[in-house]
Design a protein around this motif. Sequence first.
Motif, PDB file in Angstrom:
ATOM      1  N   PRO A  77       0.832  -1.219   0.157  1.00  0.00           N
ATOM      2  CA  PRO A  77       0.096  -0.136   0.018  1.00  0.00           C
ATOM      3  C   PRO A  77       0.656   1.341  -0.035  1.00  0.00           C
ATOM      4  CG  PRO A  77      -1.245  -1.738   1.583  1.00  0.00           C
ATOM      5  CD  PRO A  77       0.597  -1.972   0.782  1.00  0.00           C
ATOM      6  N   ALA A  78       2.061   1.348   0.644  1.00  0.00           N
ATOM      7  CA  ALA A  78       2.879   2.383   0.878  1.00  0.00           C
ATOM      8  C   ALA A  78       3.350   2.771  -0.487  1.00  0.00           C
ATOM      9  CB  ALA A  78       4.028   2.135   1.635  1.00  0.00           C
ATOM     10  N   PHE A  79       3.683   1.836  -1.564  1.00  0.00           N
ATOM     11  CA  PHE A  79       4.162   2.057  -2.896  1.00  0.00           C
ATOM     12  C   PHE A  79       3.068   2.965  -3.330  1.00  0.00           C
ATOM     13  CE2 PHE A  79       3.859   0.863  -7.491  1.00  0.00           C
ATOM     14  CZ  PHE A  79       5.147   1.220  -7.913  1.00  0.00           C
ATOM     15  N   PHE A  80       1.713   2.404  -3.539  1.00  0.00           N
ATOM     16  CA  PHE A  80       0.806   3.253  -3.999  1.00  0.00           C
ATOM     17  C   PHE A  80       0.444   4.582  -3.538  1.00  0.00           C
ATOM     18  CE2 PHE A  80      -0.155  -1.094  -4.898  1.00  0.00           C
ATOM     19  CZ  PHE A  80      -0.284  -1.144  -6.449  1.00  0.00           C
ATOM     20  N   LEU A  81       0.638   4.636  -2.175  1.00  0.00           N
ATOM     21  CA  LEU A  81       0.501   5.995  -1.548  1.00  0.00           C
ATOM     22  C   LEU A  81       1.525   7.106  -2.031  1.00  0.00           C
ATOM     23  CD1 LEU A  81      -0.618   5.125   2.018  1.00  0.00           C
ATOM     24  CD2 LEU A  81      -1.902   6.339   0.422  1.00  0.00           C
ATOM     25  N   SER A  82       2.688   6.380  -2.395  1.00  0.00           N
ATOM     26  CA  SER A  82       3.801   7.328  -2.500  1.00  0.00           C
ATOM     27  C   SER A  82       3.651   7.740  -4.100  1.00  0.00           C
ATOM     28  CB  SER A  82       5.236   6.625  -2.515  1.00  0.00           C
ATOM     29  OG  SER A  82       5.423   5.637  -3.339  1.00  0.00           O
ATOM     30  N   LEU A  83       3.277   6.768  -5.001  1.00  0.00           N
ATOM     31  CA  LEU A  83       2.956   7.100  -6.187  1.00  0.00           C
ATOM     32  C   LEU A  83       1.865   8.505  -6.315  1.00  0.00           C
ATOM     33  CD1 LEU A  83       2.384   3.735  -8.377  1.00  0.00           C
ATOM     34  CD2 LEU A  83       4.464   5.726  -8.416  1.00  0.00           C
ATOM     35  N   ALA A  84       0.785   8.378  -5.601  1.00  0.00           N
ATOM     36  CA  ALA A  84       0.015   9.352  -5.451  1.00  0.00           C
ATOM     37  C   ALA A  84       0.417  10.694  -4.917  1.00  0.00           C
ATOM     38  CB  ALA A  84      -1.247   8.780  -4.398  1.00  0.00           C
ATOM     39  N   LYS A  85       1.267  10.598  -3.921  1.00  0.00           N
ATOM     40  CA  LYS A  85       1.776  11.881  -3.363  1.00  0.00           C
ATOM     41  C   LYS A  85       2.602  12.454  -4.364  1.00  0.00           C
ATOM     42  CE  LYS A  85       4.394  13.646   0.519  1.00  0.00           C
ATOM     43  NZ  LYS A  85       5.407  13.183   1.786  1.00  0.00           N
ATOM     44  N   ALA A  86       3.494  11.646  -5.061  1.00  0.00           N
ATOM     45  CA  ALA A  86       4.388  12.285  -6.398  1.00  0.00           C
ATOM     46  C   ALA A  86       3.657  13.076  -7.373  1.00  0.00           C
ATOM     47  CB  ALA A  86       5.344  11.075  -6.859  1.00  0.00           C
ATOM     48  N   ASP A 143       0.513  14.130  -6.991  1.00  0.00           N
ATOM     49  CA  ASP A 143      -0.349  14.997  -6.245  1.00  0.00           C
ATOM     50  C   ASP A 143      -1.786  14.502  -6.634  1.00  0.00           C
ATOM     51  OD1 ASP A 143      -1.059  17.181  -4.612  1.00  0.00           O
ATOM     52  OD2 ASP A 143      -1.038  18.541  -6.513  1.00  0.00           O
ATOM     53  N   VAL A 144      -2.069  13.387  -6.512  1.00  0.00           N
ATOM     54  CA  VAL A 144      -3.347  12.587  -6.633  1.00  0.00           C
ATOM     55  C   VAL A 144      -3.946  12.215  -5.516  1.00  0.00           C
ATOM     56  CG1 VAL A 144      -4.555  10.942  -7.790  1.00  0.00           C
ATOM     57  CG2 VAL A 144      -3.010  12.000  -9.008  1.00  0.00           C
ATOM     58  N   ARG A 145      -5.143  12.681  -5.118  1.00  0.00           N
ATOM     59  CA  ARG A 145      -6.045  12.287  -3.861  1.00  0.00           C
ATOM     60  C   ARG A 145      -6.718  10.962  -4.264  1.00  0.00           C
ATOM     61  NH1 ARG A 145      -8.399  15.304   0.809  1.00  0.00           N
ATOM     62  NH2 ARG A 145      -9.517  13.785   1.824  1.00  0.00           N
ATOM     63  N   LEU A 146      -6.131   9.598  -3.523  1.00  0.00           N
ATOM     64  CA  LEU A 146      -6.980   8.452  -3.584  1.00  0.00           C
ATOM     65  C   LEU A 146      -8.227   8.406  -3.185  1.00  0.00           C
ATOM     66  CD1 LEU A 146      -3.805   6.073  -3.240  1.00  0.00           C
ATOM     67  CD2 LEU A 146      -4.711   6.760  -5.344  1.00  0.00           C
ATOM     68  N   PRO A 147      -9.259   7.680  -3.874  1.00  0.00           N
ATOM     69  CA  PRO A 147     -10.561   7.723  -3.268  1.00  0.00           C
ATOM     70  C   PRO A 147     -10.862   6.938  -2.050  1.00  0.00           C
ATOM     71  CG  PRO A 147     -10.683   6.467  -5.186  1.00  0.00           C
ATOM     72  CD  PRO A 147      -9.255   7.421  -5.168  1.00  0.00           C
TER      73      PRO A 147
END
Length: 201
Positions: A89-98, A100-104
């Motif tokens: 999950p941390a991998f996908f969170l870091s991608l979203a942060k890079a 600048d996307v907010r995951l639903p």
Amino acid sequence: MPDAALDLTLSAPVHATDAAIGRVENVIIDPHQGKATHLVVREDALPNTLRLVPEKYIASAGPDGVRLNISQQRAAACKPYIQEDYYSPAFFLSLAKAEDVRLPMAPSSWTVEHPTTPAGSVALAGHEPVRATDGKVGRVDGVLTERHTGRVTHLLLRTGHLWGTREVQVPAGLVSGYEDGDVLLSATKAEIGALPDVHAG
């Protein structure tokens, strides 16, 4: 078949020096070198386990199957053919942060499987369509190689229909390429049809 040849028939049984271990799932060919570099062996003990067995471990191959020059334990230590890549999950969170996307919602982990076919090589699984210059001519049944070099000398090709099939040896020099899962030949259907049936007589 010449004494110096290896008959790598797909689905053939595979024996280590001390036990039967499985069946040939794929023959890995490097088209640039014109060599069979590996076998993919599906283990009997763990049917979902595929091993990438280097060509140098093949002692002989013929009508009774493939015999390796290594033990069952050594064969089981060969590299798995299917690799699993784990994404937390941390991998996908870091991608979203890079980005600048907010995951639903909170992401879950993913495991992705993929074959470890060496780059630039082709994994023949059996029954690939073979196409002559003027249309489909049959399906792949296996590969013949030189015992000491691994050089592919012929493809085993099954032609015809269920009620009248033939198996012929197509010289490697007639293979013009591998494309989108097909084997391409530089010969016509008539030229391939004129090759003798390896089981005749």
